[in-house]
Write a protein that holds these residues in place. Structure first.
Motif, PDB file in Angstrom:
ATOM      1  N   LEU A 116       0.820  -1.209   0.000  1.00 10.63           N
ATOM      2  CA  LEU A 116       0.000   0.000   0.000  1.00 10.63           C
ATOM      3  C   LEU A 116       0.855   1.259   0.000  1.00 10.63           C
ATOM      4  O   LEU A 116       0.600   2.200  -0.753  1.00 10.63           O
ATOM      5  CB  LEU A 116      -0.933   0.004   1.220  1.00 10.63           C
ATOM      6  CG  LEU A 116      -1.813   1.258   1.391  1.00 10.63           C
ATOM      7  CD1 LEU A 116      -2.719   1.449   0.186  1.00 10.63           C
ATOM      8  CD2 LEU A 116      -2.631   1.151   2.676  1.00 10.63           C
ATOM      9  N   TRP A 117       1.884   1.302   0.867  1.00 14.85           N
ATOM     10  CA  TRP A 117       2.704   2.504   0.933  1.00 14.85           C
ATOM     11  C   TRP A 117       3.417   2.766  -0.386  1.00 14.85           C
ATOM     12  O   TRP A 117       3.557   3.911  -0.820  1.00 14.85           O
ATOM     13  CB  TRP A 117       3.723   2.431   2.062  1.00 14.85           C
ATOM     14  CG  TRP A 117       4.686   3.582   1.992  1.00 14.85           C
ATOM     15  CD1 TRP A 117       5.998   3.560   1.637  1.00 14.85           C
ATOM     16  CD2 TRP A 117       4.375   4.963   2.235  1.00 14.85           C
ATOM     17  NE1 TRP A 117       6.537   4.817   1.648  1.00 14.85           N
ATOM     18  CE2 TRP A 117       5.554   5.706   2.010  1.00 14.85           C
ATOM     19  CE3 TRP A 117       3.208   5.644   2.627  1.00 14.85           C
ATOM     20  CZ2 TRP A 117       5.609   7.086   2.171  1.00 14.85           C
ATOM     21  CZ3 TRP A 117       3.266   7.020   2.777  1.00 14.85           C
ATOM     22  CH2 TRP A 117       4.451   7.724   2.545  1.00 14.85           C
ATOM     23  N   ASN A 118       3.885   1.716  -1.040  1.00 17.86           N
ATOM     24  CA  ASN A 118       4.563   1.893  -2.320  1.00 17.86           C
ATOM     25  C   ASN A 118       3.606   2.441  -3.381  1.00 17.86           C
ATOM     26  O   ASN A 118       3.997   3.271  -4.215  1.00 17.86           O
ATOM     27  CB  ASN A 118       5.184   0.574  -2.785  1.00 17.86           C
ATOM     28  CG  ASN A 118       6.391   0.182  -1.950  1.00 17.86           C
ATOM     29  OD1 ASN A 118       7.161   1.030  -1.515  1.00 17.86           O
ATOM     30  ND2 ASN A 118       6.547  -1.102  -1.703  1.00 17.86           N
ATOM     31  N   SER A 119       2.361   1.997  -3.343  1.00 15.22           N
ATOM     32  CA  SER A 119       1.359   2.533  -4.277  1.00 15.22           C
ATOM     33  C   SER A 119       1.083   4.003  -3.995  1.00 15.22           C
ATOM     34  O   SER A 119       0.981   4.823  -4.919  1.00 15.22           O
ATOM     35  CB  SER A 119       0.054   1.728  -4.176  1.00 15.22           C
ATOM     36  OG  SER A 119       0.248   0.399  -4.590  1.00 15.22           O
ATOM     37  N   ILE A 120       0.970   4.355  -2.699  1.00 11.31           N
ATOM     38  CA  ILE A 120       0.760   5.749  -2.324  1.00 11.31           C
ATOM     39  C   ILE A 120       1.963   6.594  -2.745  1.00 11.31           C
ATOM     40  O   ILE A 120       1.822   7.682  -3.314  1.00 11.31           O
ATOM     41  CB  ILE A 120       0.525   5.866  -0.806  1.00 11.31           C
ATOM     42  CG1 ILE A 120      -0.813   5.210  -0.422  1.00 11.31           C
ATOM     43  CG2 ILE A 120       0.545   7.329  -0.362  1.00 11.31           C
ATOM     44  CD1 ILE A 120      -1.029   5.067   1.067  1.00 11.31           C
ATOM     45  N   SER A 121       3.151   6.086  -2.472  1.00 12.43           N
ATOM     46  CA  SER A 121       4.378   6.802  -2.819  1.00 12.43           C
ATOM     47  C   SER A 121       4.471   7.044  -4.319  1.00 12.43           C
ATOM     48  O   SER A 121       4.838   8.143  -4.764  1.00 12.43           O
ATOM     49  CB  SER A 121       5.591   5.997  -2.340  1.00 12.43           C
ATOM     50  OG  SER A 121       6.793   6.620  -2.728  1.00 12.43           O
ATOM     51  N   TYR A 122       4.112   6.030  -5.094  1.00  6.69           N
ATOM     52  CA  TYR A 122       4.138   6.166  -6.555  1.00  6.69           C
ATOM     53  C   TYR A 122       3.208   7.282  -7.014  1.00  6.69           C
ATOM     54  O   TYR A 122       3.593   8.131  -7.835  1.00  6.69           O
ATOM     55  CB  TYR A 122       3.736   4.831  -7.191  1.00  6.69           C
ATOM     56  CG  TYR A 122       3.407   4.925  -8.667  1.00  6.69           C
ATOM     57  CD1 TYR A 122       4.389   5.214  -9.606  1.00  6.69           C
ATOM     58  CD2 TYR A 122       2.100   4.716  -9.114  1.00  6.69           C
ATOM     59  CE1 TYR A 122       4.084   5.307 -10.957  1.00  6.69           C
ATOM     60  CE2 TYR A 122       1.790   4.806 -10.458  1.00  6.69           C
ATOM     61  CZ  TYR A 122       2.781   5.099 -11.376  1.00  6.69           C
ATOM     62  OH  TYR A 122       2.474   5.194 -12.708  1.00  6.69           O
TER      63      TYR A 122
END
Length: 265
Positions: free
Chosen positions: A232-238
């Protein structure tokens, strides 16, 4: 006569490659592991055969040696039916480019770009003849921005991303589905883990267990997803990074990586 289908996994003896091999085995895939000489590949293969009762074959050689790579691929394709390719092998590192040897930089290019491209091109005719087949290419969250003190690595992973998505579009209408995976930091060994921890809190937010990255990557590849960002965090960061100017995100990410370099001295 070749009748049994296999998944071919590069860099398959440890880290994400090992987890992908285990989870492919759990799904009933027969496996071909390609790894460096002296790796854990034969021990892993024995374990997989016993636990999952499938066929596993190991080939240990250096993917950056293009002569040996061509010879080994010829042998593999003559003797095995490949319906799934996972280009997982890759290398990186964090160092000022002025402190890095040309050989180290060239090794990143040869492994992350040339060997991946060569293997994909060599296997394409064999993959595409199946009614349903797959390619999973492992890129990185680093592909989404240039990064100081890494320079060549994110550039190589941006190549993997662009190559994969272009190939997917070219193969529309065939039975071959191409997916590209963008993992965040992965605790693959003590050296890599130590470097990740030095980067600080922001870098650690994107951490996921390797098993979870492999599970997401494999399931979404088999479901035909083009772009796969585990966590989830990687998707948000992207999505946040997409909104930032290039210069801003370059400075943000590079600042975190610089901590790793400074703490190494």
């Amino acid at each position: 006569m070749k009748t049994t289908n296999y998944v071919l996994i590069t860099g398959g003896s440890s880290g994400l490659g090992k987890e992908l091999a285990l989870q492919c085995a759990a799904k009933g895939f027969n496996i071909i592991l390609i790894a460096l000489p002296g790796s854990n590949a034969y021990s892993l293969a024995k374990h997989i055969r016993i636990e999952f009762d499938i066929e596993v074959h190991v080939f240990e050689f250096d993917l950056t040696n293009k002569t040996i790579l061509a010879e080994k691929l010829d042998f593999i394709l003559e003797n095995f039916e490949i319906s799934f390719l996972i280009n997982n092998a890759g290398i990186g590192g964090t160092v000022s480019i002025s402190e890095s040897s040309f050989e180290a930089l060239d090794n990143i290019i040869q492994l992350n770009i040339r060997s991946m491209t060569f293997i994909t091109r060599r296997l394409l005719p064999h993959l595409i003849k199946h009614n349903k087949s797959y390619i999973m290419n492992i890129s990185s969250m680093a592909a989404f921005t240039p990064i100081a003190y890494k320079t060549v690595y994110p550039a190589s992973k941006a190549f993997v991303s662009s190559f994969s998505l272009g190939l997917r579009e070219e193969l529309q209408g065939s039975g071959l589905s191409v997916s590209v995976v963008y993992p965040g930091p992965i605790m693959t060994n003590s050296n890599v883990s130590g470097r990740i921890m030095k980067q600080g809190f922001m870098a650690r937010l994107g951490l996921l267990p390797t098993q979870e990255i492999a599970r997401i990557a494999l399931n979404k590849t088999l479901n035909g997803h083009a772009v796969i960002i585990p966590g989830l965090w990687n998707s948000i960061s992207y999505n946040l990074m997409k909104m930032l100017p290039l210069e801003t995100k370059l400075k943000i990410v590079s600042r975190e990586v610089r901590k790793e370099v400074e703490l190494s001295f």
